[in-house]
Design an enzyme around this catalytic site. Structure first.
Site, PDB file in Angstrom:
ATOM      1  N   HIS A  98       0.860  -1.189   0.000  1.00 25.73           N
ATOM      2  CA  HIS A  98       0.000   0.000   0.000  1.00 25.73           C
ATOM      3  C   HIS A  98       0.890   1.230   0.000  1.00 25.73           C
ATOM      4  CE1 HIS A  98      -2.771   3.124   0.952  1.00 25.73           C
ATOM      5  NE2 HIS A  98      -2.410   3.224   2.224  1.00 25.73           N
ATOM      6  N   TYR A 125      -0.397  -2.429 -21.857  1.00 25.54           N
ATOM      7  CA  TYR A 125       0.240  -2.972 -20.663  1.00 25.54           C
ATOM      8  C   TYR A 125      -0.577  -2.696 -19.405  1.00 25.54           C
ATOM      9  CZ  TYR A 125       4.265  -5.018 -22.802  1.00 25.54           C
ATOM     10  OH  TYR A 125       5.067  -5.854 -23.533  1.00 25.54           O
TER      11      TYR A 125
END
Length: 224
Positions: A98, A125
């Site tokens: 995170h 991508y």
């Protein structure tokens, strides 16, 4: 209380420190924002609360057993519940990151593309490496209710056949996961760079057309 094997713990400690150092050096994290964890046996290693990810010390990482009880290290990050619930919801997840990455937090302030997809599929991508990323409404840092919202999103997407690898917490940044550190980092990096592209172009680019998305699904098994 079962302790994970010492060698596995040492390896995971080194990997978390390496990742934290790399993220800090490249500007993906700052100050004491963000946290990193790894699944180790039935337990987890997670960065301590208020730790600076660029300056982690292996022995100070929090070791937590299968029941969520801390058995070593400094006090675990306040997002421990979220990390543990992600591992429970996605059995393939073994590494969670995170961050408060600048462009992704900015995206939540400027306005995401949609609550189900914070960014449009503007590059191949992004589609292949990241996939769908839902927005999770704002709650204070460490609020355990966030874990319920995130795991519900994981379950919904898994049921639809398009499993997710990340969510974006409103005003707080992305949470990404994968079977190993390299995969999780690839998701984070592609997600942050796509947000940067989207904001740099004033959110003007159109999504890839339907036929292009279908080709990415058929050729690369993209989860879109």
């Amino acid at each position: 209380m079962t302790r994970p094997a010492s060698a596995a713990v040492d390896e995971a400690r080194a990997e978390i420190v390496r990742v934290g150092t790399s993220l800090f050096a490249r500007g993906y994290v700052h100050a004491s924002a963000g946290n990193i964890s790894a699944r180790v046996g039935d337990g987890h290693l997670i960065t301590p609360t208020d730790a600076a990810l660029g300056f982690l010390e292996p022995e100070r990482l929090a070791l937590v057993d299968a029941g969520g009880e801390q058995i070593a290290g400094d006090r675990a990050s306040k997002t421990l519940t979220l990390h543990r619930r992600i591992y429970e919801a996605d059995p393939t997840a073994r590494f969670v990151v995170h961050t408060h990455s600048t462009h992704l937090v900015a995206l939540t302030l400027a306005g995401v593309w949609s609550e189900d997809d914070v960014l449009p599929p503007i590059t191949p991508y992004y589609v292949m490496k990241v996939g769908h990323v839902p927005l999770v409404p704002y709650h204070r840092p460490g609020d355990p209710r966030v874990a319920d919202l995130v795991t519900a999103r994981i379950a919904d997407r898994a049921a639809s056949g398009t499993p997710i690898r990340a969510v974006l917490l409103d005003r707080l940044g992305p949470v990404v996961w994968g079977p190993d550190a390299a995969t999780a980092l690839a998701v984070l990096e592609e997600l942050e760079e796509t947000a940067r592209l989207w904001l740099l172009t004033d959110r003007r680019p159109e999504p890839l057309p339907t036929h292009a998305l279908g080709e990415l699904r058929s050729v690369f098994d993209a989860a879109w």
